[in-house]
Design an enzyme around this catalytic site. Sequence first.
Site, PDB file in Angstrom:
ATOM      1  CG  ASP A 280      -1.511   1.203   1.379  1.00 26.14           C
ATOM      2  OD1 ASP A 280      -2.384   1.704   0.340  1.00 26.14           O
ATOM      3  OD2 ASP A 280      -1.495   2.074   2.702  1.00 26.14           O
TER       4      ASP A 280
ATOM      5  CB  THR B  56      -1.458   6.435   2.024  1.00 20.64           C
ATOM      6  OG1 THR B  56      -1.839   7.018   1.031  1.00 20.64           O
ATOM      7  CG2 THR B  56      -1.717   7.456   3.203  1.00 20.64           C
TER       8      THR B  56
ATOM      9  CG  ASP C  57      -1.249   2.635   6.853  1.00 23.93           C
ATOM     10  OD1 ASP C  57      -1.600   2.375   5.852  1.00 23.93           O
ATOM     11  OD2 ASP C  57      -1.094   3.445   7.364  1.00 23.93           O
TER      12      ASP C  57
END
Length: 829
Positions: free
Chosen positions: A517, A519, A717
């Site tokens: 991922d 961000t 996250d």
Amino acid sequence: MIETYYIQGMSCNGCRSHVEKLLREVSGVREVTVELENGKAVIEMDDPIMIADFQKALQKDTDRYLITQEKETKACCNTSAPEVKKKGEGTGVFYCPMYCEGDKTYTKMGDCPVCGMDLVEEVKTKVVLYTCTEHPEIKEESPGYCPLCKKELVVLEEVSSEEKNYQLLSKKMWIAVICTLPVFCIAMSDMIPQNPLMKLLRGTQWNWIQLLLSIPVVFYAARMFFERAYKSLRNRHYNMFTLIGIGAGSAWVFSVLAVIFPQLIPMDFKTATGEVHVYFEATTVILTLALLGQLLEAKAHSKTNNAIKELLKLVPNTAYRIINGNEEIIGIDKIVLGDILRVKPGDRIPVDGILTDGSTIVDEAMITGEAIPVQKEKGDVLHSGTVNGKQSFLMQATRVGEETLLAQIIEMVNNAGKSKAPIQKLADRISGYFVPVVVGVAFITAIIWGIYGPEPSVVYGFINAIAVLIIACPCALGLATPMSVMVGVGKGAQSGVLVKNAEVLEKMTAIDTLVVDKTGTLTEGSPSVVQIVWEASTKKEELLSVLFAVNQHSEHPLGAAISQYAKEKGAEKRAVRDFEAVIGKGVIAMVSNQSVYVGNLELMEEYGVTVSDRIKEVALKEQKKGRTVSYVAVAKKIEGIIILEDLIKAGAKEEIEKLKQKGISVVMLTGDHEKTANAVAKKLGEIPCKANMLPQDKLAYIDELQKKGQIVAMAGDGINDAPALAKSDIGIAMGTGTDVAIESASVTLVKGDLSGIDKAYVLSKKVMKNVKQNLFFAIVYNAVGIPIAAGVLYPFFGVLLSPMIAALAMSFSSVSVIGNALRLQKIRL
């Protein structure tokens, strides 16, 4: 029209699917949804349909199902109906974590009939109940006040089935320890010079005491091992429980016979005083250690569904419904399609819907993973669980219950977790062959000694068969994996790498693709000011103070970043008045009697600010790099632009290169725009990337890679990463991310540093190598020890291996395995 019915006779997901298929075939039915846990069928139809027509359809190929309009709790025909659960008591649906029988489910907590593992309760959205702290018997479906003492009701916290099982095992563990310690001390007293215990009682009397103390361990605390061993033999699915049951059971039976009928035991197997050596300590210690393993396993199972539980926490328990202009508080399960709801500042949005009155900014990070909130105007779509800003608004419910996006994400996490092909533990695979061989060797030993052995030949045959079973007891084989894993996981924790179980370590060694991922994983996760481009005539220090003054009142992440930047540059505080946040555009305020505008180009145009071609050109150039631009104007005169960016984490590019060198492909997925995604991917070494990815898109991409035969690790996250983390072969969560991501993942990097991925990879290689070494020790030990115990040396050297020596050899094998596992403490990650 939509009607609700109740189905009796379903016992598993296969039944549920079959019932849905039969009901859909009824003429006039548009859609059918059947829920196994409460036996409910929701049927959407064009016109009313007689219940007899539904019953006729269900009896098309069987008479086991019965459809009613009233909820029943009794079984239909000759089949077991699911246990009906009361509201607030969980789903009542259990499944095997190893999926031995595919998607088959059970209605009661217990053991898997195939592998013996504890069943796990399925977690889904359920009705919240409210109770009184003074009168716990009060249980209401809606918030309010206790009818007895008038105290405000609180949410009822229920104890999960896994937690109840853990508590039961804890109780059994204490009983086992209390009984085992004195047995062990009595047995080991022979090693003390002038054995003091023998001055108190004779050896035979101490043996009777050991027998009595072992009974609670064998028949209560560890009874489940013998039950599971029996099931494994009956189902021919041999596993560690088979070995524990045969080994410990044989030692205990032999010891009981030795105490009750000592005259049957030959003198060769007695001490100088004529007493028979018993093995109650071996039995109780083996069973107690095995019970400890089950206790730790139960604790892990209680956390298995924490990812879903964390998602469920995002849904508020109550909502504010508007009826005839009046506001009332209702339970979340009371919301129906079309209801008008008020969402207050800071509250979570209760269901999916459309904004009907007002405007606001909503934090949708749980869906997109992006830190910047989204402007919402009349007619915009809202999602359950997302967080409202500081504006109150009205919305209309368009999706409720299991139809909301959050409920769908929960279902995706559920299904992704179940879709994994469980790894059969290496020790169990060996046991599948080892157990029949050991039993066969023991049986053959007893026959050969019974026919060709010296008198009493039958007793010699029995004793040597017992020696074979004792020396082949699964201590070393059973400790081979857990000891290495325990030490390895501890070492990983010291280095900031948290690993959930041995399966993760085994799979980690085989990964060939890493999906990351953007961000919060590759980037810092929040915007930072990169640069401010001023017009030539601008007084920078004065303007920084103006920016600091205006943006310190802003709740937007961009405003917070600008304010922080100005503060770090030494900006002075100034008085601000008439502050106003223009949703989706920026902020305006009065500073030193001058109007100040900070925001996007639309804000400038709305208030008549003329932007120079030079500033526009610089802004466009920065936006192509994936950066965010805010314009600054004072008294309707453009003063410059602020360039913001979610910065790439330090060392991210180097870590990606390191993984590539190990033969691992790296792909970036993000919910961000394509320009931003491409800009980040270019800075990280031109890695492949996919933008505008929603949770279901990430999940589908992982599934596509796995269908191609790739072993995929996913690092993320955010809440939006939870389904993909659960679906991937190895889910890796940043410790700086959300609780849901961490609970969905198999590995958590405490520092949120990508270097942890390489550490986890190296750790898995070292641990699995150590496990294989331990298994080699255990197998070689048995390959040498079993023939000796069977008496293969007796014809040549007259040597017999008594059960006492067999027990000693068994202990030595365990010590060698433990010693090898402890070497992992010295590895470098």
